[in-house]
Design a protein around this motif. Structure first.
Motif, PDB file in Angstrom:
ATOM      1  N   TRP A 106     -26.181 -93.540  -5.143  1.00 24.23           N
ATOM      2  CA  TRP A 106     -26.211 -92.613  -6.280  1.00 24.23           C
ATOM      3  C   TRP A 106     -27.043 -93.154  -7.437  1.00 24.23           C
ATOM      4  CZ3 TRP A 106     -24.133 -87.833  -7.510  1.00 24.23           C
ATOM      5  CH2 TRP A 106     -23.386 -87.229  -6.513  1.00 24.23           C
ATOM      6  N   ALA A 107     -27.115 -94.455  -7.572  1.00 20.73           N
ATOM      7  CA  ALA A 107     -27.759 -95.050  -8.742  1.00 20.73           C
ATOM      8  C   ALA A 107     -29.252 -94.759  -8.744  1.00 20.73           C
ATOM      9  CB  ALA A 107     -27.524 -96.557  -8.755  1.00 20.73           C
ATOM     10  N   ILE A 108     -29.781 -94.448  -9.883  1.00 22.80           N
ATOM     11  CA  ILE A 108     -31.217 -94.273 -10.031  1.00 22.80           C
ATOM     12  C   ILE A 108     -31.822 -95.650 -10.224  1.00 22.80           C
ATOM     13  CG2 ILE A 108     -33.024 -93.294 -11.460  1.00 22.80           C
ATOM     14  CD1 ILE A 108     -31.087 -91.084 -12.179  1.00 22.80           C
ATOM     15  N   SER A 109     -32.725 -96.030  -9.345  1.00 27.66           N
ATOM     16  CA  SER A 109     -33.305 -97.366  -9.411  1.00 27.66           C
ATOM     17  C   SER A 109     -34.035 -97.568 -10.726  1.00 27.66           C
ATOM     18  CB  SER A 109     -34.268 -97.570  -8.246  1.00 27.66           C
ATOM     19  OG  SER A 109     -34.972 -98.778  -8.406  1.00 27.66           O
ATOM     20  N   PRO A 110     -33.692 -98.617 -11.501  1.00 27.83           N
ATOM     21  CA  PRO A 110     -34.412 -98.869 -12.759  1.00 27.83           C
ATOM     22  C   PRO A 110     -35.893 -99.111 -12.536  1.00 27.83           C
ATOM     23  CG  PRO A 110     -32.382-100.149 -12.647  1.00 27.83           C
ATOM     24  CD  PRO A 110     -32.607 -99.571 -11.289  1.00 27.83           C
ATOM     25  N   LEU A 111     -36.226 -99.705 -11.375  1.00 33.77           N
ATOM     26  CA  LEU A 111     -37.628 -99.991 -11.109  1.00 33.77           C
ATOM     27  C   LEU A 111     -38.451 -98.713 -11.009  1.00 33.77           C
ATOM     28  CD1 LEU A 111     -39.658-102.190 -10.579  1.00 33.77           C
ATOM     29  CD2 LEU A 111     -39.117-102.061  -8.154  1.00 33.77           C
ATOM     30  N   ALA A 112     -37.805 -97.625 -10.565  1.00 30.24           N
ATOM     31  CA  ALA A 112     -38.540 -96.371 -10.419  1.00 30.24           C
ATOM     32  C   ALA A 112     -39.018 -95.834 -11.755  1.00 30.24           C
ATOM     33  CB  ALA A 112     -37.654 -95.338  -9.736  1.00 30.24           C
ATOM     34  N   THR A 113     -38.395 -96.267 -12.840  1.00 30.03           N
ATOM     35  CA  THR A 113     -38.788 -95.773 -14.155  1.00 30.03           C
ATOM     36  C   THR A 113     -39.766 -96.715 -14.850  1.00 30.03           C
ATOM     37  OG1 THR A 113     -36.995 -96.931 -15.286  1.00 30.03           O
ATOM     38  CG2 THR A 113     -36.504 -94.764 -14.378  1.00 30.03           C
ATOM     39  N   ARG A 114     -40.106 -97.811 -14.203  1.00 29.20           N
ATOM     40  CA  ARG A 114     -41.028 -98.779 -14.821  1.00 29.20           C
ATOM     41  C   ARG A 114     -42.055 -99.227 -13.788  1.00 29.20           C
ATOM     42  NH1 ARG A 114     -36.385 -99.195 -17.590  1.00 29.20           N
ATOM     43  NH2 ARG A 114     -36.468 -99.669 -19.806  1.00 29.20           N
ATOM     44  N   LEU A 115     -42.774 -98.290 -13.270  1.00 28.49           N
ATOM     45  CA  LEU A 115     -43.748 -98.617 -12.245  1.00 28.49           C
ATOM     46  C   LEU A 115     -44.873 -99.483 -12.786  1.00 28.49           C
ATOM     47  CD1 LEU A 115     -44.026 -95.269 -10.278  1.00 28.49           C
ATOM     48  CD2 LEU A 115     -42.642 -97.276  -9.803  1.00 28.49           C
ATOM     49  N   CYS A 116     -45.023 -99.553 -14.097  1.00 29.45           N
ATOM     50  CA  CYS A 116     -46.055-100.407 -14.672  1.00 29.45           C
ATOM     51  C   CYS A 116     -45.774-101.879 -14.374  1.00 29.45           C
ATOM     52  CB  CYS A 116     -46.140-100.186 -16.184  1.00 29.45           C
ATOM     53  SG  CYS A 116     -44.556-100.409 -17.027  1.00 29.45           S
ATOM     54  N   ASP A 117     -44.504-102.242 -14.141  1.00 26.24           N
ATOM     55  CA  ASP A 117     -44.158-103.623 -13.833  1.00 26.24           C
ATOM     56  C   ASP A 117     -44.292-103.925 -12.352  1.00 26.24           C
ATOM     57  OD1 ASP A 117     -41.403-103.522 -16.180  1.00 26.24           O
ATOM     58  OD2 ASP A 117     -43.513-104.011 -16.495  1.00 26.24           O
ATOM     59  N   PHE A 118     -44.438-102.884 -11.537  1.00 30.97           N
ATOM     60  CA  PHE A 118     -44.412-103.085 -10.100  1.00 30.97           C
ATOM     61  C   PHE A 118     -45.622-103.870  -9.624  1.00 30.97           C
ATOM     62  CE2 PHE A 118     -44.558-101.831  -5.636  1.00 30.97           C
ATOM     63  CZ  PHE A 118     -43.235-102.018  -5.296  1.00 30.97           C
ATOM     64  N   SER A 119     -46.772-103.641 -10.223  1.00 32.40           N
ATOM     65  CA  SER A 119     -47.966-104.369  -9.805  1.00 32.40           C
ATOM     66  C   SER A 119     -47.817-105.860 -10.070  1.00 32.40           C
ATOM     67  CB  SER A 119     -49.203-103.821 -10.534  1.00 32.40           C
ATOM     68  OG  SER A 119     -49.032-103.947 -11.942  1.00 32.40           O
ATOM     69  N   GLY A 120     -47.210-106.216 -11.217  1.00 32.98           N
ATOM     70  CA  GLY A 120     -46.973-107.629 -11.498  1.00 32.98           C
ATOM     71  C   GLY A 120     -46.013-108.249 -10.498  1.00 32.98           C
ATOM     72  N   LEU A 121     -44.959-107.518 -10.170  1.00 32.49           N
ATOM     73  CA  LEU A 121     -43.998-108.008  -9.180  1.00 32.49           C
ATOM     74  C   LEU A 121     -44.693-108.228  -7.837  1.00 32.49           C
ATOM     75  CD1 LEU A 121     -41.143-108.507  -8.013  1.00 32.49           C
ATOM     76  CD2 LEU A 121     -40.996-106.044  -7.650  1.00 32.49           C
ATOM     77  N   ARG A 122     -45.499-107.244  -7.440  1.00 27.87           N
ATOM     78  CA  ARG A 122     -46.182-107.357  -6.152  1.00 27.87           C
ATOM     79  C   ARG A 122     -47.114-108.566  -6.140  1.00 27.87           C
ATOM     80  NH1 ARG A 122     -50.253-106.168  -2.727  1.00 27.87           N
ATOM     81  NH2 ARG A 122     -49.764-104.898  -0.890  1.00 27.87           N
ATOM     82  N   ALA A 123     -47.772-108.813  -7.260  1.00 29.31           N
ATOM     83  CA  ALA A 123     -48.687-109.951  -7.335  1.00 29.31           C
ATOM     84  C   ALA A 123     -47.932-111.273  -7.208  1.00 29.31           C
ATOM     85  CB  ALA A 123     -49.468-109.904  -8.646  1.00 29.31           C
ATOM     86  N   VAL A 124     -46.784-111.377  -7.889  1.00 32.83           N
ATOM     87  CA  VAL A 124     -46.004-112.612  -7.817  1.00 32.83           C
ATOM     88  C   VAL A 124     -45.492-112.831  -6.393  1.00 32.83           C
ATOM     89  CG1 VAL A 124     -43.892-113.760  -8.596  1.00 32.83           C
ATOM     90  CG2 VAL A 124     -45.351-112.578 -10.242  1.00 32.83           C
TER      91      VAL A 124
END
Length: 820
Positions: free
Chosen positions: A681-699
């Protein structure tokens, strides 16, 4: 929770069905009036004998069909129905004879109609009963045998579907009780050499009555059916350890020597005690990732996280499949830095394929490759399109190798193969998770990988010790592996004559490994056979033997084996690939003295009756309309990207929807299917901050196969720092650059853990690498990393090493130094 059949109650009702204009559905006009059920449970096998009485309470005739779901652990051996002076009996025939009879059987279109229903799916036993007149009554006799699943607390679970309980009109409490006691006769007999401890039933019942002074047998009766839409769930708890149990069943005195029925059969249930330890390096498994080409754009990040989360010492491979399939490597390769880099580099080169979906061909290719000793095989299947082959063929292949692997299935939203994915996971004791978004895919897949890395029993072997003159031959062999919380049933024939008739005891020893630890357990059991005239253990053993012979390619050219196989199948009424069902309608007075000449007469009245694989589909992926509303909002957030609005309102909406009381219609929709499907049921917080996803993927992309990071400009950029800043803040020159970079990456990941709930495996690998280094000043590095990144991560971050053995070496020394 394991159900009595593959079909879940959300998509399918068991029992009497009527043909409507567009679908088959259970109607209140044909009521189930009386139910008589006798269940005999011996350890982990149940023998069910039932009689069901239905009545058409309307003033119009109804066409009726009986449907009952049958999974791979269930054998329906007896079915007959009485309607007025007609008696309908389902019989097994040799395959070719049955096919000829089916061609002469009127009304076969009823089964073909059922097979393609859009809301029915899976393997069922179906028999068309014909027209039920007004106020007409039909009595159904159904007998089946079933292996019972093991629950985490050690109980054997038996289920009886709520659709096969009489419908009670709750006009008053008193009349309901009286009506129930009149219409429900449900008895349960329990037997176990271990002794019966207690039972838990979700329905009112009599106290457990022991029928033997040593508590090896007991009996209990239901007083009423479960409440409303609940199936009957019976949990049986036995005394003593549960590592091994044995049930010996006597031979059929009428059977010829040398046949399956001519010898006693023993059923062993293996339930290894698997402690919470960490497998040693090199015994962590073979991980195969199968990805539908149409999903590759969405699955790239998921594959990256999965690859980076694998433990050193395992083996892996990646397959893409569409109209054809391709493997990254000709065979699975060891998880090394070179192989991991090669796989990561090839992920983005996969081209979408919008053609067919040849999952069957890919599975056959994988199953044809030998298993790697000490590396249990586990498949992760990501699928979106409809497969090109028949679901039954896929399930037959999966069932054939179900003891050799486990499958985690991830059907994408709107995937028409949702039910097939569910069945594949069920057969292999894996998990099926419906994927709603690309972020959801990564999170769910890594969570399943965490489960796949849990300890398991491997290297399983059995050693028998029987009195002189007796020996065993295995019908179903021990599996390659047994996962935590599961069991496996082994069947064997006992041959010969004991030299000393007074010796009435045998023993079997189970040996297995969990990681680098060796375990063995010996069970002594009585050779005195049980006296069940229905021979339930022989029936289950025969089912496995028949499938084994079918897979070995037994044909008519092997005359003796073929005839013996078909004869055994017909004698015990066990369906097989060599036989098929056809029902016969006769006058009730002739039912008890028919013979083969009568059955094959030209005037024979044949009835459509078969084991069917239904190909229907119903796209039910959300628990209710309210859940769909929340999920739709999450999808909109992902599409908005950087412009995603504040999630406070959506979080409140999610909470509101969870707290609301559902209507009766929504409650029915809200029931989960008969398998472990993850709904979040929880809305993933990451889904609302996709701008951080590229940094996460890089790390994540910069992490080495052994778990560490190198101190590079790329890492500094991914962390939002400059390399000069990182170099300047290094605690001392004695700290290795890789150690300092790894601590920084760990702190960064931990800081954003609330947005990256699936990073535990990455952190665990890094912790292990750090703790394997000599003279590491983790406290100084942690303090410097907190200062540089502007956060405060506590030293407990270094204890997140899920791969370390409890109490082992450097982890213990680190914790001790912190306490000091």
């Amino acid at each position: 929770m394991r159900k009595s059949g593959i079909l879940s109650k959300q998509y399918m009702c068991r029992g009497l069905f009527q043909r409507g204009i567009w679908f088959f559905s259970s109607y209140p006009e044909v009521e189930l009036e009386t139910v008589t059920v006798n269940v005999t449970i011996q350890d982990f096998v149940a023998d069910v004998v039932s009689e069901l009485v239905f009545r058409n309470v309307q003033q119009v005739s109804k066409e009726t069909m009986f449907i009952f779901p049958v999974d791979s652990n269930t054998v329906v051996d007896t079915f007959h129905a009485t309607m007025g002076d007609s008696f309908i009996e389902a019989m097994l025939w040799e395959k070719e004879e049955a096919q000829k009879l089916c061609k002469a059987t009127p009304g076969m279109e009823n089964l073909r109609y059922l097979q393609d229903q859009w809301d029915l799916w899976g393997r069922v036993f179906a028999c068309f009963l014909g027209t039920l007149p007004p106020n007409g009554e039909v009595t159904i006799s159904l007998c089946y045998v079933q292996e019972l699943p093991l629950q985490p607390d050690g109980a054997a679970q038996f289920c009886w579907p709520h659709e096969l309980f009489p419908w009670i009109k709750y006009t008053s409490r008193i009349s309901s009780k009286e009506e129930m006691s009149k219409n429900l006769h449900f008895s349960i007999s329990l037997k176990s050499a271990h002794g019966v401890s207690h039972v838990v039933i979700n329905s009112s019942h009599t106290p457990l009555q022991y029928t033997a002074s040593d508590h090896t047998s007991a009996q209990v009766f239901l007083k009423s059916s479960p409440w409303m839409q609940d199936d009957l769930n019976l949990m049986v708890y036995y005394k003593g350890p549960h590592t091994l149990s044995a049930v010996v069943e006597r031979r059929d005195p009428k059977a010829p020597p040398g046949s399956l029925l001519g010898h006693p059969v023993v059923m062993l249930t293996l339930m290894p005690n698997i402690p919470e330890v960490v497998p040693s390096p090199g015994h962590l498994g073979e991980f195969l990732f199968l990805v539908d080409c149409s999903l590759f754009q969405d699955a790239q990040n998921t594959l990256l996280f999965l690859l980076k989360s694998l433990p050193p010492g395992c083996y892996f491979n990646i397959y893409s499949f569409g109209a054809t399939f391709k493997a990254f490597y000709p065979q699975s390769v060891e998880y090394t830095q070179e192989n991991m880099d090669s796989a990561v580099g090839r992920i983005s080169s996969i081209c979408p394929d919008l053609g067919g979906c040849d999952l069957l061909g890919l599975l056959r290719s994988i199953y044809s490759t030998p298993l790697l000793y000490g590396h249990p095989r586990q498949l992760f299947i990501f699928i979106q399109r409809k497969i090109s082959s028949e679901e039954e063929a896929v399930m037959a292949e999966v069932y054939r190798y179900r003891d050799h692997h486990r499958c985690f299935c991830f059907p994408a939203n709107r995937c028409v193969n949702f039910h097939l994915s569910q069945a594949i996971a069920l057969e292999t004791k894996g998990e099926c998770v419906c994927i709603h978004s690309r972020v959801d895919m990564a999170s769910k897949a890594v969570k399943c990988l965490q489960r796949a890395l849990q300890p398991m029993a491997s290297g399983i072997s059995l050693h028998w010790d029987l009195p002189p003159g007796l020996e065993v031959s295995l019908i179903r062999k021990a599996p390659e592996m047994i996962f935590q919380g599961h069991q496996s049933s082994i069947y064997a024939q006992i041959h010969g004559q004991a030299q000393d008739a007074k010796v009435d005891e045998g023993a079997v020893t189970l040996q297995y490994h969990v990681g680098n630890q060796f375990f063995d357990y010996t069970l002594r059991f009585s050779l005195s056979s049980s006296s069940d005239d229905r021979l339930p253990v022989h029936r289950m053993a025969l089912m496995h033997l028949l499938w084994e012979r079918a897979w070995e390619g037994t044909s008519r050219t092997e005359k003796d084996t073929w005839q013996s196989t078909v004869k055994s199948s017909l004698t015990l009424g066990v369906p097989s690939p060599f036989t098929s069902s056809v029902a016969v309608r006769m006058k009730h007075r002739d039912a008890w003295h028919h013979d083969s000449s009568t059955l094959l007469s030209p005037s024979l009245n044949l009835v459509p009756c078969q084991l069917l694989w239904l190909r229907g589909f119903r796209p039910v992926f959300f628990k209710s309309a309210k859940f769909w509303m929340v999920q739709k909002c999450q999808l909109c957030l992902e599409m908005l990207g950087h412009k995603a609005p504040d999630t406070e309102i959506l979080t409140q909406l999610s909470t509101y929807c969870k707290e609301q009381k559902l209507s009766p219609e929504e409650q029915v929709m809200d029931e989960l299917p008969a398998f472990n499907i993850s709904w979040d049921w929880a809305i993933s917080p990451l889904a609302t901050r996709l701008c951080d996803f590229s940094g996460l993927r890089a790390v994540v992309a910069l992490q080495k196969a052994n778990g560490c990071w190198a101190l590079t400009t790329a890492l500094a950029s991914a962390l939002g720092l400059s390399k000069a800043d990182i170099e300047g803040q290094r605690p001392s020159e004695d700290v290795e650059p890789a150690v300092w970079a790894t601590v920084l990456a760990l702190v960064w990941l931990h800081k954003y853990k609330w947005k990256v709930p699936w990073s535990e495996l990455l952190v665990a690998k890094a912790c292990r690498w750090l703790l394997d280094q000599d003279e590491v000043q983790l406290d100084e590095c942690l303090e410097a990393a907190n200062s540089l990144l502007g956060c405060f991560v506590e030293p407990t971050v270094f204890r997140m090493c899920t791969y370390l053995t409890a109490g082992g070496g450097k982890e213990a020394r680190w914790e001790h130094s912190q306490e000091s």
